[in-house]
Structure formats: C-alpha cells, structure tokens
Design an enzyme around this catalytic site. Structure first.
Site, mmCIF file in Angstrom:
data_model
loop_
_atom_site.group_PDB
_atom_site.id
_atom_site.type_symbol
_atom_site.label_atom_id
_atom_site.label_comp_id
_atom_site.label_asym_id
_atom_site.label_seq_id
_atom_site.Cartn_x
_atom_site.Cartn_y
_atom_site.Cartn_z
ATOM 1 N N LYS A 20 -7.513 6.526 -19.639
ATOM 2 C CA LYS A 20 -7.788 7.026 -20.983
ATOM 3 C C LYS A 20 -6.535 6.911 -21.855
ATOM 4 O O LYS A 20 -6.085 5.811 -22.097
ATOM 5 C CB LYS A 20 -8.321 8.463 -20.889
ATOM 6 C CG LYS A 20 -9.391 8.653 -19.787
ATOM 7 C CD LYS A 20 -10.675 7.884 -20.025
ATOM 8 C CE LYS A 20 -11.626 7.861 -18.833
ATOM 9 N NZ LYS A 20 -11.918 9.147 -18.204
ATOM 10 N N TYR B 166 -15.397 17.368 -15.766
ATOM 11 C CA TYR B 166 -15.785 15.963 -15.744
ATOM 12 C C TYR B 166 -16.853 15.748 -14.672
ATOM 13 O O TYR B 166 -16.719 16.218 -13.540
ATOM 14 C CB TYR B 166 -14.539 15.111 -15.452
ATOM 15 C CG TYR B 166 -14.834 13.643 -15.430
ATOM 16 C CD1 TYR B 166 -15.113 12.957 -16.607
ATOM 17 C CD2 TYR B 166 -14.837 12.926 -14.244
ATOM 18 C CE1 TYR B 166 -15.392 11.598 -16.595
ATOM 19 C CE2 TYR B 166 -15.108 11.572 -14.226
ATOM 20 C CZ TYR B 166 -15.388 10.916 -15.400
ATOM 21 O OH TYR B 166 -15.665 9.574 -15.375
ATOM 22 N N ARG C 96 0.850 -1.196 0.000
ATOM 23 C CA ARG C 96 0.000 0.000 0.000
ATOM 24 C C ARG C 96 0.880 1.239 0.000
ATOM 25 O O ARG C 96 0.594 2.230 -0.651
ATOM 26 C CB ARG C 96 -0.961 0.023 1.209
ATOM 27 C CG ARG C 96 -1.666 1.373 1.357
ATOM 28 C CD ARG C 96 -2.955 1.346 2.180
ATOM 29 N NE ARG C 96 -2.894 0.487 3.326
ATOM 30 C CZ ARG C 96 -2.262 0.771 4.471
ATOM 31 N NH1 ARG C 96 -1.632 1.928 4.618
ATOM 32 N NH2 ARG C 96 -2.259 -0.092 5.460
#
Ligand SMILES: *Cc1c(COP(=O)(O)O)cnc(C)c1O
Length: 384
Positions: free
Chosen positions: A204, A107, A54
């Site tokens: 993306k 967005y 993590r």
C-alpha cells in the site's frame, strides 16, 4: 543495524537509512542482488554474512534497515506480502489454546487467517470494537496472548487509542500488534506509543506505486524478532530482491506523498460535506468523527483514505462508482493514483450477513496525489 539513524528526521531516514553507497562500486542506489546463493571462502567462510537468499539478501537487508528506522524500531523483517507477515506474527506469538483479540473491522484477510486457518490449529479469537478501550479490556481472557489492532480501520476509518490498548495488553501479559498500513510510519508511530509489533502491507503506501506486493514486521523486542525471523526462514515467505528494491524506492518519497494524500483527502472531504447526494462522510480529520481527538493525539495528519455514504442506497453508490473517470474502480489502496470501490460488493463482500457487514451505501476512496481540483471535479460529476 549499520547506522544509528535516530538523529535524522523522517525524510532523511527514508532516503538514507540502510542505503549507503555500495562500498565496491559507489552505486548510490542499493543494487538488486539477484542471486539465490553466495560464494564462500572455504566451508563456513561467509564473505559478508550472506549465505542463501531465503535466509538473507542484501537488497532485502537495506529495505529492512530502512523500515526499522522509519518505524523507530530496532528490527524489521520484510515478507512476500502483508498476509505472510501476519501469518508469521500470529503463529510465532500463539500456541494451541491461546486467544487473540481482533478489531471488529479488521482487514478481511487477517480475520480469515484467524477464522479459517489458525482456528483449525486451536487458536481462539474474539472480535471487539477496539475504539472502546473498556470493551477491549473486558474481552481479555487468561489465555489472551495478542491484541491485534488496526487504526484507522477499513473502510469506516474508526480510530483506536494505541497507548490505551498498550496498557491493556501489558496488564493482560499479551502483545499489542498494530497494523499500521493505513496510517504509515509518517503519520503514526505505534512502537513509540507502546505497541510491541508493527505490521505493514508494504503493498500500500510504503511501496506507494501499486507495482509490488509485500509486507513487514517491525519490533524492538529482540526475542520476538528472533522468533519471527526463525519462522520466516523456516516457511520461506520472503520477498525477492526486485520486490525489495521497488519497495525501498517507493519508501523514499513516503513523507512527500503522505502530505499530498492528506491535502487531497481534505479537499475532497470539504467537497463531499454538504453535497446533497452525500449523507455521511467518514474521515478522522473531521471534528465530529468519534475518534477525532484520539486521532489528533496519535497521528501527524489524517491520511488519504476517505469513505462516504451516498443518498439512495446501494444502487446509487454503485452508479457513482461506475461514473468516475479519474478515480479507478479497483481494490487495494495507497498508490499515487486515486481509486474508488464499493466495500460491500468488493473488499468486504465476505462480511455480508455478519456483524462486520459494511453499510451498502458506502463508497471508499483511496485518494491519490493527482491535482486536487481534477479529483474533486471527477467526484462531483460522478455524483451528478
Ligand atoms: C492489504 C492489507 C493487508 C494485507 O496485505 P497484502 O500485502 O495484501 O497481503 C493487511 N492489512 C491491511 C490494513 C491491508 O490494507
């Protein structure tokens, strides 16, 4: 940072930054370190700085070094999604009573985060048209801590002047965050224009193959980097090593892909302009686009996103979207395959009835890297 990569060109950095052959085996490709924890030589005796995945993982470190290098920043952090990156950025930079300025056509997920999540914790926001710098300046309040900018915007490809907004932010004592997902670091370098932080949905163009969800924050400010890193470790919104590997693999070809996305988009814009069923084309590369001059100044090329309005309104637009064969009807963007969508009913459905509502005759294309002639042919047959 392992290497000083700033002397290298973009494509060299994409392939080599953070990605030296594995010292132990010579593996040319960064291994997928599928491990949650790392053996220690005695209590606190970390072999290579890694303790628990993590906090840090070598595959992720490679991705972060590559992303920092591509954006011309000193530090990068990778996240499990673009929204996870936005969440950490906004929470690290605001406290109850603080104010955020957000682009009016930001967005939807970013808007939702401010409107439905952070608002409950006392963070205020104003949405404004960031294409107009004076409007942005007028929206600054004494408690403004963040200006959050996307350029080009989604889905109408509006353009904001990053350097001008950076000045507004500096005068306001606020930070400028640029969501560089649409442009990518190949086409636009916000840090070089004065932005404090760059955000990516690596889902993306950076990943580029529609096979992984991820996000990133890049900054050259060591304090911001430390605050982002602390919060990411505290909340745990990290990508797994396989996701980091896929993103790194995709990023190697970003420059090639963006050239082809831009070439294909230009061919499609040309075919749409003057078509009897097309009433408007939205593309910052067009000389009559209101943001064209700014885009030409701050972008290398104009990218692979194109939107257009169909004569006959929503019904006609939906018919076109239903008739394409190569353009796949779907949300998301930035992959090698071409996608078509109806923002009003799909990605931007939540803006219906609000000032941010997208005209219902608009279709958005994420132009892929297929043969341009095939793509143009598909659109023309769909337009009928
Ligand atoms: C997709 C997207 C996001 C959100 O990223 P996820 O990876 O889907 O969480 C943020 N900003 C822009 C511009 C996007 O296109």
């Amino acid at each position: 940072m392992a290497d000083d990569t700033s002397r290298w060109g973009f494509e060299t950095r994409a392939i080599h930054a953070g990605q030296r052959p594995d010292p132990q085996t010579g593996s040319v490709i960064v291994p997928i370190y599928a491990t949650s924890t790392f053996a220690q030589d005695g209590v606190g005796g970390l072999r290579s700085g890694y303790e628990y995945s993590r906090s840090a993982n070598p595959t992720r470190t490679a991705l972060e070094e590559a992303l920092a290098s591509l954006e011309g920043g000193r530090h990068a952090l990778a996240f499990s999604s673009g929204m996870a990156a936005a969440d950490v950025a906004l929470r690290a930079m605001t406290r109850p009573g603080d104010h955020v300025i957000l682009g009016g056509d930001a967005y939807g997920g970013t808007f939702r985060l401010l409107d439905k999540v952070l608002a409950h914790w006392g963070v205020e926001y104003t949405t404004v048209d960031l294409a107009d710098v004076d409007t942005a300046r007028a929206a600054v309040q004494a408690n403004t801590k963040v200006i959050w900018c996307e350029t080009p915007t989604n889905p109408l490809l509006g353009i904001a002047d990053i350097a001008a907004l950076a000045q507004v932010a500096t005068v306001a004592g606020a930070r400028l965050v640029v969501d560089n997902t649409f442009a990518t670091p190949y086409l636009q370098s916000p840090l070089g224009l004065g932005a404090d932080v760059v955000l990516h949905s690596t889902t993306k163009y950076l990943g580029g193959h529609s096979d992984v969800v991820g996000g990133a924050l890049i900054t050259s400010d060591p304090d911001l980097h430390e605050q982002f890193g602390f919060l990411r470790n505290a909340v745990g919104s990290v990508p797994g090593p396989f996701d980091a590997y896929l993103t790194l693999r995709g990023a190697k070809t970003l420059g090639l892909r963006m050239e082809r996305h831009s070439d294909n988009a230009e061919r499609i814009v040309e075919a749409l302009l003057g078509h009897r069923k097309v009433t408007k084309v939205y593309y910052p590369g067009l000389a009559d686009h209101p943001g064209h001059e700014v885009a030409a100044k701050q972008m290398r090329r104009f990218g692979g996103m194109v939107s257009f309005s169909v004569a006959g309104g929503e019904a006609a637009a939906l018919e076109v979207a239903a008739r394409t064969q190569l353009f796949i009807l779907g949300e998301s963007l930035g992959g090698v395959e071409s996608l078509i969508e109806h923002p009003g009913r799909m990605t931007h459905a939540s803006t219906t009835g609000s000032p941010l509502q997208v005209p219902d005759d608009v279709l958005r294309l994420s132009v892929g890297i297929e043969d341009a002639t095939d793509l143009v042919g598909d659109l023309l047959q769909a337009l009928g």
